[in-house]
Design a protein around this motif. Structure first.
Motif, PDB file in Angstrom:
ATOM      1  N   UNK A   1      36.801  50.247  39.235  1.00 25.96           N
ATOM      2  CA  UNK A   1      37.887  49.283  39.434  1.00 25.96           C
ATOM      3  C   UNK A   1      38.565  49.537  40.776  1.00 25.96           C
ATOM      4  N   UNK A   2      39.482  48.643  41.133  1.00 27.90           N
ATOM      5  CA  UNK A   2      40.242  48.814  42.367  1.00 27.90           C
ATOM      6  C   UNK A   2      41.702  48.447  42.095  1.00 27.90           C
ATOM      7  N   UNK A   3      42.603  49.146  42.776  1.00 27.91           N
ATOM      8  CA  UNK A   3      44.045  48.994  42.560  1.00 27.91           C
ATOM      9  C   UNK A   3      44.702  48.504  43.836  1.00 27.91           C
ATOM     10  N   UNK A   4      45.454  47.393  43.725  1.00 24.89           N
ATOM     11  CA  UNK A   4      46.160  46.827  44.868  1.00 24.89           C
ATOM     12  C   UNK A   4      47.526  46.308  44.436  1.00 24.89           C
ATOM     13  N   UNK A   5      48.577  46.765  45.090  1.00 25.79           N
ATOM     14  CA  UNK A   5      49.921  46.219  44.884  1.00 25.79           C
ATOM     15  C   UNK A   5      50.296  46.134  43.405  1.00 25.79           C
ATOM     16  N   UNK A   6      50.029  47.197  42.686  1.00 25.21           N
ATOM     17  CA  UNK A   6      50.421  47.264  41.286  1.00 25.21           C
ATOM     18  C   UNK A   6      49.513  46.515  40.325  1.00 25.21           C
ATOM     19  N   UNK A   7      48.377  46.023  40.803  1.00 26.38           N
ATOM     20  CA  UNK A   7      47.425  45.316  39.951  1.00 26.38           C
ATOM     21  C   UNK A   7      46.065  46.005  40.011  1.00 26.38           C
ATOM     22  N   UNK A   8      45.412  46.089  38.864  1.00 24.67           N
ATOM     23  CA  UNK A   8      44.069  46.646  38.778  1.00 24.67           C
ATOM     24  C   UNK A   8      43.084  45.504  38.586  1.00 24.67           C
ATOM     25  N   UNK A   9      42.030  45.508  39.410  1.00 26.39           N
ATOM     26  CA  UNK A   9      40.975  44.509  39.305  1.00 26.39           C
ATOM     27  C   UNK A   9      39.694  45.222  38.881  1.00 26.39           C
ATOM     28  N   UNK A  10      39.106  44.751  37.785  1.00 25.62           N
ATOM     29  CA  UNK A  10      37.899  45.385  37.268  1.00 25.62           C
ATOM     30  C   UNK A  10      36.890  44.314  36.915  1.00 25.62           C
ATOM     31  N   UNK A  11      35.633  44.519  37.337  1.00 23.68           N
ATOM     32  CA  UNK A  11      34.576  43.568  37.020  1.00 23.68           C
ATOM     33  C   UNK A  11      33.630  44.212  36.014  1.00 23.68           C
ATOM     34  N   UNK A  12      33.314  43.461  34.980  1.00 19.69           N
ATOM     35  CA  UNK A  12      32.384  43.908  33.947  1.00 19.69           C
ATOM     36  C   UNK A  12      30.953  43.814  34.469  1.00 19.69           C
ATOM     37  N   UNK A  13      30.062  44.632  33.942  1.00 16.32           N
ATOM     38  CA  UNK A  13      28.653  44.584  34.319  1.00 16.32           C
ATOM     39  C   UNK A  13      28.101  43.161  34.207  1.00 16.32           C
ATOM     40  N   UNK A  14      28.578  42.421  33.217  1.00 18.09           N
ATOM     41  CA  UNK A  14      28.076  41.071  32.959  1.00 18.09           C
ATOM     42  C   UNK A  14      28.782  40.003  33.791  1.00 18.09           C
TER      43      UNK A  14
ATOM     44  N   UNK B   1      32.329  39.351  33.984  1.00 20.65           N
ATOM     45  CA  UNK B   1      33.704  38.977  33.656  1.00 20.65           C
ATOM     46  C   UNK B   1      34.664  39.868  34.444  1.00 20.65           C
ATOM     47  N   UNK B   2      35.596  39.246  35.146  1.00 15.14           N
ATOM     48  CA  UNK B   2      36.568  40.004  35.924  1.00 15.14           C
ATOM     49  C   UNK B   2      37.929  39.902  35.276  1.00 15.14           C
ATOM     50  N   UNK B   3      38.627  41.049  35.262  1.00 11.40           N
ATOM     51  CA  UNK B   3      39.952  41.086  34.653  1.00 11.40           C
ATOM     52  C   UNK B   3      40.939  41.676  35.646  1.00 11.40           C
ATOM     53  N   UNK B   4      42.162  41.154  35.601  1.00  8.32           N
ATOM     54  CA  UNK B   4      43.275  41.681  36.401  1.00  8.32           C
ATOM     55  C   UNK B   4      44.330  42.195  35.442  1.00  8.32           C
ATOM     56  N   UNK B   5      44.750  43.445  35.621  1.00 11.23           N
ATOM     57  CA  UNK B   5      45.702  44.096  34.728  1.00 11.23           C
ATOM     58  C   UNK B   5      46.926  44.563  35.508  1.00 11.23           C
ATOM     59  N   UNK B   6      48.064  44.545  34.855  1.00 10.57           N
ATOM     60  CA  UNK B   6      49.255  45.177  35.398  1.00 10.57           C
ATOM     61  C   UNK B   6      49.069  46.692  35.311  1.00 10.57           C
ATOM     62  N   UNK B   7      49.156  47.376  36.451  1.00 13.87           N
ATOM     63  CA  UNK B   7      48.852  48.808  36.478  1.00 13.87           C
ATOM     64  C   UNK B   7      49.897  49.647  35.757  1.00 13.87           C
ATOM     65  N   UNK B   8      51.099  49.120  35.580  1.00  9.55           N
ATOM     66  CA  UNK B   8      52.147  49.869  34.894  1.00  9.55           C
ATOM     67  C   UNK B   8      52.019  49.783  33.383  1.00  9.55           C
ATOM     68  N   UNK B   9      51.678  48.608  32.878  1.00  7.27           N
ATOM     69  CA  UNK B   9      51.681  48.381  31.433  1.00  7.27           C
ATOM     70  C   UNK B   9      50.299  48.186  30.825  1.00  7.27           C
ATOM     71  N   UNK B  10      49.308  47.860  31.650  1.00  8.72           N
ATOM     72  CA  UNK B  10      47.989  47.524  31.125  1.00  8.72           C
ATOM     73  C   UNK B  10      47.876  46.095  30.631  1.00  8.72           C
ATOM     74  N   UNK B  11      48.925  45.314  30.777  1.00  7.51           N
ATOM     75  CA  UNK B  11      48.923  43.928  30.310  1.00  7.51           C
ATOM     76  C   UNK B  11      47.953  43.087  31.130  1.00  7.51           C
ATOM     77  N   UNK B  12      47.190  42.251  30.428  1.00 14.44           N
ATOM     78  CA  UNK B  12      46.252  41.360  31.102  1.00 14.44           C
ATOM     79  C   UNK B  12      47.005  40.273  31.859  1.00 14.44           C
ATOM     80  N   UNK B  13      46.663  40.099  33.144  1.00 11.07           N
ATOM     81  CA  UNK B  13      47.258  39.052  33.978  1.00 11.07           C
ATOM     82  C   UNK B  13      46.354  37.825  33.988  1.00 11.07           C
ATOM     83  N   UNK B  14      45.049  38.019  34.212  1.00  9.32           N
ATOM     84  CA  UNK B  14      44.092  36.918  34.128  1.00  9.32           C
ATOM     85  C   UNK B  14      42.686  37.470  33.950  1.00  9.32           C
ATOM     86  N   UNK B  15      41.780  36.630  33.487  1.00 12.86           N
ATOM     87  CA  UNK B  15      40.357  36.936  33.438  1.00 12.86           C
ATOM     88  C   UNK B  15      39.599  35.733  33.989  1.00 12.86           C
ATOM     89  N   UNK B  16      38.419  36.018  34.534  1.00 12.56           N
ATOM     90  CA  UNK B  16      37.593  34.944  35.081  1.00 12.56           C
ATOM     91  C   UNK B  16      36.140  35.389  35.050  1.00 12.56           C
TER      92      UNK B  16
END
Length: 449
Positions: free
Chosen positions: A333-346, A348-363
């Motif tokens: 994964x990669x961390x930028x400005x308090x957000x974590x961006x992670x791409x699944x092997x398949x 699916x990409x997810x953006x998470x709040x780095x403080x809480x782990x809350x999902x911001x968006x998926x695509x």
């Protein structure tokens, strides 16, 4: 001696003009020492080991014929990412059967192969999964030296100019079973490597000048099974400073351990159910006093946010949050400005709040992914196994800029230095730049805007 005033003025003018000469567009290195440091990509995932680059002016569109400075075929089969120091790019490759293992150096300015050195012959290569290669660990480089490993088959230190082997080790046992994948790192005078295989699991620190073992620690861990396939792992460690101490964060199967990087003494450990961890850790010193993010690996990957300030087994006390949805096993994964961006092997990409782990968006992105994303020039670059690179604008909403395709698939993570993007496909190495890195081709009468 007192110089005449007109001569003094002339000399001052000449110095000022010299100091403000623009770098030539094709010159791979600006003049300042700081800029030169920014132009190095010394290890897997770049200068900080977490995928961040200071590169600017990168193109957002390219193809086999557009914005390509050069393309250099690379023989054999290897998934190692590139490392860059000054005017050199280093990578590894192997014959598909794993019997011959090579270090390759490519000139950054021209794309010419300057070293193509066979380091090891292997009479009976270990088994490697068809998805893997026999040259998957990424080298690590510093001034005058590059450190190459293929796992148990061999590790070597080379002089970067002559290509001479300064030392080598072939006595570090490990049945990687599915193939080696963990990359080496440098810390002070040490070259540190993971050997997490079917039979042996340990961390070793070698003197980088001599190759001699400084410390070696067997994994003191309960895997919950005698199945060696559940003991292997492929992750690359990360050294952080947290809670007033330097820590070697070392993920492997079922566990992550923190060691004192100078001695190998254990500081703390975290347990999880997944095995064969692959992704490199992330660390955010400015979030909740310093949070560490760990991908748990295969089986079912989760992302754990851990406070790295404990001792002993901190599984039940120091996990701040856990994300379980759309977390991939291979890409880091990669961390930028308090957000974590992670791409699944398949894909699916997810953006998470780095403080809480809350999902911001998926695509859902196109294709499947092994390479890890990087951030550069205000964008995220994600390369898939079909040769497509998707460029995103980071933020709290999904913003895709472009998707660019090359002729072959990408397994290696990209690198970005200066105004250059380096991409390794399964068969070639590319230097991607605006106008191919050449001076502006527009007629002199063409408007600038």
């Amino acid at each position: 001696m007192k110089l005449p005033f007109p001569l003094v003025c002339f000399l001052l003018f000449a110095v000022a003009q010299f100091n403000h000469q623009p770098a030539h567009a094709a010159d791979p290195l600006p003049s300042s020492a700081a800029a030169k440091r920014d132009l190095n990509w010394p290890q897997f995932r770049g200068p900080d080991g977490q995928g961040h680059s200071n590169a600017t002016g990168l193109p957002t569109t390219w193809s086999e014929t557009e914005n390509v400075r050069w393309k250099t075929p690379i023989h054999g089969r290897g998934w190692s990412s590139t490392v860059i120091w000054g005017d050199q790019i280093w990578l590894t490759t192997a014959t598909p059967d794993g019997k011959e293992l090579f270090a390759v150096c490519v000139d950054l300015a021209t794309g010419k192969i300057t070293h193509n050195q066979k380091l090891f012959d292997v009479e009976k290569p270990q088994e490697a999964h068809t998805f893997n290669s026999y040259a998957s660990p990424t080298p690590v480089i510093e001034q005058d030296r590059v450190y190459i490993t293929f796992g148990s088959p061999g590790t070597a230190c080379l002089d970067t100019r002559s290509g001479a082997v300064l030392w080598q080790r072939r006595d570090l046992p490990c049945n990687h079973f599915r193939g080696a994948g963990s990359s080496p790192i440098l810390f002070e005078n040490l070259l540190i490597m993971h050997f997490d295989g079917f039979d042996y699991q340990y961390v070793v620190a070698l003197d980088k000048l001599t190759g001699k073992t400084v410390w070696k620690k067997d994994r003191d861990a309960d895997y919950g099974s005698g199945d060696g396939d559940l003991k292997k792992a492929f992750s690359t460690p990360l050294v952080i400073t947290a809670s007033g101490r330097q820590q070697l964060i070392s993920p492997f199967s079922k566990w992550t351990l923190s060691y004192d990087p100078r001695t190998g003494d254990e500081l703390w450990r975290v347990h999880y159910n997944s095995f064969s961890s692959t992704a490199r850790p992330l660390f955010a010193p400015d979030i909740l006093g310093g949070l560490l993010y760990l991908n748990t690996g295969f089986g079912k990957a989760d992302l754990l946010a851990v406070r790295p300030d404990g001792s002993g087994d901190i599984t039940s006390s120091h996990i701040a949050w856990k994300a379980t949805k759309s977390i991939g096993s291979k890409p880091s994964a990669i961390l930028l400005d308090g957000l974590i961006y992670a791409v699944h092997d398949s894909g699916t990409m997810i953006c998470l709040d780095a403080t809480t782990g809350k999902e911001i968006w998926t695509h859902r992105l196109k294709g499947e992914y092994s390479a890890s994303p990087i951030s550069a020039d205000g964008h995220l670059y994600l390369c898939n196994e079909s040769g497509q690179t998707t460029i995103l604008q980071p933020g709290r909403t999904y913003q895709e800029l472009t998707t660019n395709t090359l002729d072959d698939g990408i397994m290696a993570s990209p690198a970005a230095v200066g105004h250059t993007l380096i991409l390794r496909t399964k068969s070639a190495l590319y230097r991607i730049e605006l106008n191919g890195g050449l001076p502006d081709k527009r007629p002199e009468s063409a408007p600038l805007n």
